[in-house]
Scaffold this active site. Structure first.
Site, PDB file in Angstrom:
ATOM      1  N   SER A   1       0.809  -1.222   0.000  1.00 31.25           N
ATOM      2  CA  SER A   1       0.000   0.000   0.000  1.00 31.25           C
ATOM      3  C   SER A   1       0.837   1.264   0.000  1.00 31.25           C
ATOM      4  CB  SER A   1      -0.937   0.005   1.217  1.00 31.25           C
ATOM      5  OG  SER A   1      -0.205  -0.116   2.413  1.00 31.25           O
TER       6      SER A   1
ATOM      7  N   SER B   1      17.238  -6.332   5.454  1.00 32.49           N
ATOM      8  CA  SER B   1      17.753  -4.984   5.743  1.00 32.49           C
ATOM      9  C   SER B   1      19.229  -5.107   6.063  1.00 32.49           C
ATOM     10  CB  SER B   1      17.032  -4.392   6.954  1.00 32.49           C
ATOM     11  OG  SER B   1      17.729  -3.274   7.464  1.00 32.49           O
TER      12      SER B   1
ATOM     13  N   TYR C   1      14.384  -5.640  15.342  1.00 29.28           N
ATOM     14  CA  TYR C   1      14.350  -5.481  13.883  1.00 29.28           C
ATOM     15  C   TYR C   1      15.529  -6.229  13.233  1.00 29.28           C
ATOM     16  CZ  TYR C   1      13.967  -2.946   9.418  1.00 29.28           C
ATOM     17  OH  TYR C   1      13.838  -2.616   8.096  1.00 29.28           O
TER      18      TYR C   1
END
Ligand code: NAP
Length: 246
Positions: free
Chosen positions: A14, A144, A157
């Site tokens: 999105s 990442s 993360y």
């Protein structure tokens, strides 16, 4: 109802990187299924932009962290587009809940691992049988540089994104003989909502980027499309980071 086009599923399609990936795949004539969780207006914008390129696009509300919701969503996508058409999965949905290890709440640890790592597992789990049956599948997971190098203040993360590397390589080994490739892209600092608090002026971190600038969503989407269109590359982790993690 199915058409002759192939279908690409993009989680987190999105906004940000996921939207750019969805638009590029629509330009390559893929029908697009985007998965999002929060903002219907942003999702509708992606769908509208994809549709303008002449393909079908549908947005599905689904928390990728939920095994059941992802199962139902993959079933819905299969019904809407046809299981035979599903060729591409981009596991891009991700969140940050940064904090130092001595202070991090259990909830912030769990939510980041659940969305970023379990979310990718859930989606691969529910699509893999389709890919195997179709004898073709292209999976790209978004990791990442934080998962490659570690990053103070991001243990949850970093762990989730390092986990994505293991998930990617194991999936690649497991499904290679079935005609399915699985790769990862590891972005550095990319200009999106996720990094809106980092500016080129206020961050010392940015001085550590050899190419001297933040990345754009187009930089990451180009790498995703490269891997999706490279049938002899599997188990690879491609950095798109301006050289940070070299
Ligand atoms: P973003 O702009 O914050 O967009 C995140 C996307 O993920 C949105 O579409 C969001 O949907 C969706 N999402 C979040 N939680 C979800 C959930 N539980 N279920 C389904 N969808 C969910 O992020 P971005 O910067 O484009 O990042 C995309 C990916 O790249 C992430 O995996 C991120 O970790 C990774 N990455 C980003 C950078 C960077 O510098 N930006 C660097 C390295 C890696 P809603 O709009 O509905 O909330």
């Amino acid at each position: 109802m199915a058409d002759s086009r192939k279908t690409a599923i993009v989680t987190g399609g999105s906004r940000g990187i996921g939207r750019e990936v969805a638009l590029r795949l629509a330009s390559l004539d893929y029908d697009i299924a985007i998965v999002y969780v929060g903002d219907p207006n942003e999702a509708a914008e992606t769908v509208s932009e994809c549709t303008k390129k002449g393909v079908r696009a549908i947005a599905y509300v689904c928390n990728v962290a939920s095994f059941e919701e992802t199962k139902e969503t993959v079933n819905a996508i299969t019904k809407d587009f046809g299981g035979d058409s599903i060729e591409v999965l981009v596991n891009n949905a991700g969140i940050t809940r940064d904090g130092l290890i001595a202070m991090m709440s259990e909830e912030n640890w769990d939510s980041v691992i659940s969305v970023n790592l379990k979310g990718a597992f859930n989606m691969i789990r529910h699509t893999s049988r389709l890919f195997i049956r179709n004898k073709c599948g292209r999976i790209v997971n978004i990791s990442s540089v934080s998962g490659l190098m570690g990053n103070a203040g991001q243990i949850n993360y970093s762990a989730s994104k390092a986990g994505i590397v293991g998930l990617t390589k194991s999936t690649a080994r497991e499904l290679a003989s079935k005609g399915v490739t699985c790769n990862a892209v590891a972005p550095g600092f990319i200009r999106t909502d996720m990094t809106k608090n980092i500016t080129e002026e206020n961050s010392e971190l940015l001085k550590t980027i050899p190419l001297g600038r933040m990345g754009e969503v187009s930089d990451v989407a180009a790498a995703v499309v490269f891997l999706l269109t490279s049938p002899y590359i599997t188990g690879e982790v491609l950095r798109v980071d301006g050289g940070i993690a070299m």
